[in-house]
Motif scaffolding. Structure first.
Motif, PDB file in Angstrom:
ATOM      1  N   SER A  59       8.785  15.805  -1.142  1.00 33.35           N
ATOM      2  CA  SER A  59       7.294  15.972  -0.572  1.00 33.35           C
ATOM      3  C   SER A  59       6.724  14.431  -0.280  1.00 33.35           C
ATOM      4  O   SER A  59       6.305  14.495   0.736  1.00 33.35           O
ATOM      5  CB  SER A  59       6.590  16.710  -1.814  1.00 33.35           C
ATOM      6  OG  SER A  59       5.000  16.672  -0.995  1.00 33.35           O
ATOM      7  N   ILE A  60       7.044  13.657  -1.189  1.00 33.92           N
ATOM      8  CA  ILE A  60       6.384  12.430  -0.969  1.00 33.92           C
ATOM      9  C   ILE A  60       7.130  11.647   0.271  1.00 33.92           C
ATOM     10  O   ILE A  60       6.565  11.064   0.918  1.00 33.92           O
ATOM     11  CB  ILE A  60       6.773  11.371  -2.208  1.00 33.92           C
ATOM     12  CG1 ILE A  60       5.908  12.084  -3.411  1.00 33.92           C
ATOM     13  CG2 ILE A  60       6.393  10.100  -2.094  1.00 33.92           C
ATOM     14  CD1 ILE A  60       6.240  11.456  -4.700  1.00 33.92           C
ATOM     15  N   GLU A  81       1.038  12.200  -9.691  1.00 33.61           N
ATOM     16  CA  GLU A  81       0.008  13.367  -9.442  1.00 33.61           C
ATOM     17  C   GLU A  81       0.864  14.594  -9.487  1.00 33.61           C
ATOM     18  O   GLU A  81       0.359  15.667  -9.440  1.00 33.61           O
ATOM     19  CB  GLU A  81      -0.618  13.363  -8.305  1.00 33.61           C
ATOM     20  CG  GLU A  81      -1.871  12.301  -8.263  1.00 33.61           C
ATOM     21  CD  GLU A  81      -2.400  12.046  -6.733  1.00 33.61           C
ATOM     22  OE1 GLU A  81      -1.998  12.830  -5.922  1.00 33.61           O
ATOM     23  OE2 GLU A  81      -3.647  11.456  -6.949  1.00 33.61           O
ATOM     24  N   GLY A  82       2.376  14.590  -9.726  1.00 36.46           N
ATOM     25  CA  GLY A  82       3.444  15.496  -9.637  1.00 36.46           C
ATOM     26  C   GLY A  82       3.941  15.915  -8.544  1.00 36.46           C
ATOM     27  O   GLY A  82       4.720  16.978  -8.419  1.00 36.46           O
ATOM     28  N   SER A  89       0.742  -1.080   0.060  1.00 30.91           N
ATOM     29  CA  SER A  89       0.096  -0.014   0.051  1.00 30.91           C
ATOM     30  C   SER A  89       0.971   1.090   0.054  1.00 30.91           C
ATOM     31  O   SER A  89       0.451   2.349  -0.811  1.00 30.91           O
ATOM     32  CB  SER A  89      -0.773  -0.008   1.204  1.00 30.91           C
ATOM     33  OG  SER A  89      -0.305   0.122   2.570  1.00 30.91           O
ATOM     34  N   ARG A  90       1.977   1.361   0.606  1.00 29.86           N
ATOM     35  CA  ARG A  90       2.904   2.393   0.612  1.00 29.86           C
ATOM     36  C   ARG A  90       3.325   2.485  -0.622  1.00 29.86           C
ATOM     37  O   ARG A  90       3.580   3.695  -1.353  1.00 29.86           O
ATOM     38  CB  ARG A  90       4.087   2.071   1.660  1.00 29.86           C
ATOM     39  CG  ARG A  90       5.125   3.239   1.667  1.00 29.86           C
ATOM     40  CD  ARG A  90       6.003   3.117   3.039  1.00 29.86           C
ATOM     41  NE  ARG A  90       5.177   3.798   3.972  1.00 29.86           N
ATOM     42  CZ  ARG A  90       5.782   3.785   5.260  1.00 29.86           C
ATOM     43  NH1 ARG A  90       7.070   3.394   5.640  1.00 29.86           N
ATOM     44  NH2 ARG A  90       5.051   4.354   6.132  1.00 29.86           N
ATOM     45  N   ILE A  91       3.875   1.649  -1.333  1.00 35.60           N
ATOM     46  CA  ILE A  91       4.463   1.583  -2.728  1.00 35.60           C
ATOM     47  C   ILE A  91       3.328   2.233  -3.581  1.00 35.60           C
ATOM     48  O   ILE A  91       3.773   3.293  -4.501  1.00 35.60           O
ATOM     49  CB  ILE A  91       4.890   0.388  -3.410  1.00 35.60           C
ATOM     50  CG1 ILE A  91       5.803  -0.389  -2.279  1.00 35.60           C
ATOM     51  CG2 ILE A  91       5.199   0.264  -4.715  1.00 35.60           C
ATOM     52  CD1 ILE A  91       6.476  -1.760  -2.663  1.00 35.60           C
ATOM     53  N   ASN A  92       2.038   1.608  -3.470  1.00 36.26           N
ATOM     54  CA  ASN A  92       1.063   2.359  -4.268  1.00 36.26           C
ATOM     55  C   ASN A  92       0.883   3.685  -3.987  1.00 36.26           C
ATOM     56  O   ASN A  92       0.667   4.612  -5.045  1.00 36.26           O
ATOM     57  CB  ASN A  92      -0.217   1.355  -4.145  1.00 36.26           C
ATOM     58  CG  ASN A  92      -1.211   1.924  -4.806  1.00 36.26           C
ATOM     59  OD1 ASN A  92      -1.125   2.315  -6.136  1.00 36.26           O
ATOM     60  ND2 ASN A  92      -2.521   1.867  -4.363  1.00 36.26           N
ATOM     61  N   SER A  93       0.956   4.174  -2.882  1.00 40.19           N
ATOM     62  CA  SER A  93       0.656   5.829  -2.521  1.00 40.19           C
ATOM     63  C   SER A  93       1.811   6.359  -3.168  1.00 40.19           C
ATOM     64  O   SER A  93       1.552   7.510  -3.511  1.00 40.19           O
ATOM     65  CB  SER A  93       0.662   5.806  -0.806  1.00 40.19           C
ATOM     66  OG  SER A  93       0.486   7.265  -0.546  1.00 40.19           O
TER      67      SER A  93
END
Length: 485
Positions: A19-20, A13-14, A2-6
């Protein structure tokens, strides 16, 4: 996962790397590492993970309870009956009280989901609904109940289908993967029913199957679930399932090779959409082009749809799946741990170090099967009788029957093999052979279907036996059934 997907979604989304990293609570090198991963397919497990015994069988319980909802209320599963079937059919060692709590929990969840509301969705290009339907096909000469997966694009009212033997996670993801490859892109969003092969809604969210979770993260599409069983929430795909069944599976088609049949199925589905949209007044084919333009690009590598398990072979070198389907690894691997890969149509077996051992077609259904069973060669042998002399079927027959078949011409041999196949399909290999041997000894010939099947009925104690028509290979599968020159 789920973290990889996020992380991957935020990057699409840019958002910047920094920031990520701050949002996810990880380092920037970790973010870059996850973004560089181009293949999220499952790998053979290095260590054997332990899971709750009942959690492993929860999808089975859910399937039984789901079937109960369309069954007469006086013939539904009680918690005790669920416990008995788990014990007797699957060998699950768990207490009755544990099963009772699980059944009660699943029933409460279903009642809550049924009473909750739903949204009237407005569909945009690139969004889909997905569902399964049931169809009968003449698979290698025998009428078999299979599933057809439909991915419907409500914006254009076009639905694409794939034939699959079941509704498990492997079949669901394989059907989606094949459709994605045919489309050349990935839908933006897919809405699912409460299907066991994908996941199900719970009080605290949605629980996905592990295979589908990796598959969805690999391709990056969004997903959502409608409430289970109310057809009005997914009426588009429900109607498409019925339309595909009526148009492309009536009359019952002959299928020799599922993969070959599926390669041509999307084009045939697309041909059904050569009409005006029922609401928009535009051609569905033109609207479907808008759907295709809205698709996301395919990842650089295709996802390998496989679920890996660690199993131990028996003293004959065989592994057993679903309690009734046996697959051989060879006597040299008897009593050893192996890694088994479950795919939609096949089974791959590796040794403990990951070296390939064997590949077998995957068996489905309640009838016990074995990869060493000579009857598994019968379907192919009926179409290729020239292979008789070196077939496993010939070696497994008693001497009198083998010698009689050895001297027959090709037409008589083919008809006798079809008779043996029909008898085996209805009463099993041993009774089929016994019936043919009885007729041979009493009449001197074993190529008369009605007489032989009657003998099989007596041998197996079966009151009636239906004889399947000979193999009828249609234009889509004839290339896979040519006899060797």
């Amino acid at each position: 996962m789920s973290r990889i997907n996020s992380i991957r979604r935020r990057r699409r989304e840019g958002e910047s790397i920094a920031s990520i990293a701050r949002a996810e609570g990880v380092s920037e090198p970790t973010v870059r590492k996850y973004l560089k991963v181009d293949d999220l397919s499952a790998r053979p497990p290095v260590r054997k993970g332990r899971a709750s015994m009942l959690d492993e069988w929860t999808p089975v319980i859910e399937q039984w309870l789901a079937e109960d909802r369309v069954t007469w209320r006086k013939q539904r599963h009680t918690a005790t009956r669920v416990w008995e079937r788990l014990r007797d059919e699957h060998g699950v060692k768990v207490s009755l009280s544990t099963v009772t709590r699980k059944v009660a929990q699943l029933k409460r969840e279903f009642a809550f989901e049924r009473e909750s509301g739903f949204l009237d969705l407005v569909w945009h290009p690139g969004e889909c609904q997905a569902d399964f339907g049931e169809v009968d096909v003449r698979y290698r000469g025998s009428v078999t109940r299979m599933r057809h997966f439909v991915l419907d694009f409500p914006y254009s009212n076009i639905g694409l289908s794939q034939l699959m033997p079941a509704e498990n996670a492997e079949c669901t993801c394989q059907a989606l993967s094949d459709i994605f490859e045919w489309l050349g892109g990935v839908p933006v969003r897919i809405v699912y029913d409460n299907a066991a092969g994908v996941g199900r809604k719970r009080f605290d969210g949605i629980r996905l199957t592990r295979l589908f979770q990796a598959f969805q993260t690999h391709y990056g599409f969004e997903y959502s679930f409608c409430n289970p069983y109310p057809g009005h929430e997914k009426g588009g795909v429900e109607a498409r399932v019925g339309a595909v069944r009526r148009k492309l599976f009536v009359p019952v088609p002959s299928v020799w090779n599922i993969e070959s049949f599926n390669e041509r199925l999307p084009e045939r589905c697309l041909a059904l959409g050569d009409r005006e949209h029922y609401r928009k007044g535009e051609g569905q084919a033109g609207l479907f082009e808008d759907d295709r333009k809205a698709l996301m690009p395919l990842p650089s590598k295709r996802f390998d749809v496989v679920t890996w398990k660690r199993l131990k072979t028996d003293k004959y070198g065989q592994v057993t799946l679903q309690g009734r389907h046996r697959y051989s690894t060879g006597p040299e691997h008897a009593g050893r741990e192996v890694i088994v890969g479950l795919r939609a149509l096949g089974i791959e077996i590796l040794d403990a170090k990951g070296a390939h051992i064997a590949t077998h077609p995957r068996a489905y259904g309640d009838k016990p099967t074995s990869s060493d069973d000579p009857s598994r060669q019968l379907e192919l042998l009926c179409a290729k009788p020239n292979a008789w002399a070196n077939s496993r079927v010939r070696e497994a027959l008693p001497d009198p029957l083998r010698e009689w078949l050895d001297v027959q011409d090709k037409d008589t041999l083919r008809e006798s093999l079809r008779t043996l196949k029909a008898a085996d399909h209805e009463s099993g290999w041993e009774h089929a052979v016994a019936g043919m041997l009885e007729i041979l000894e009493s009449t001197g010939g074993a190529d008369r279907p009605g007489v032989c099947l009657a003998a099989c009925r007596r041998a197996g104690g079966i009151e009636s036996i239906a004889y399947d028509d000979p193999v009828d290979l249609n234009e889509y599968d004839i290339a896979f059934a040519k006899e060797p020159s």
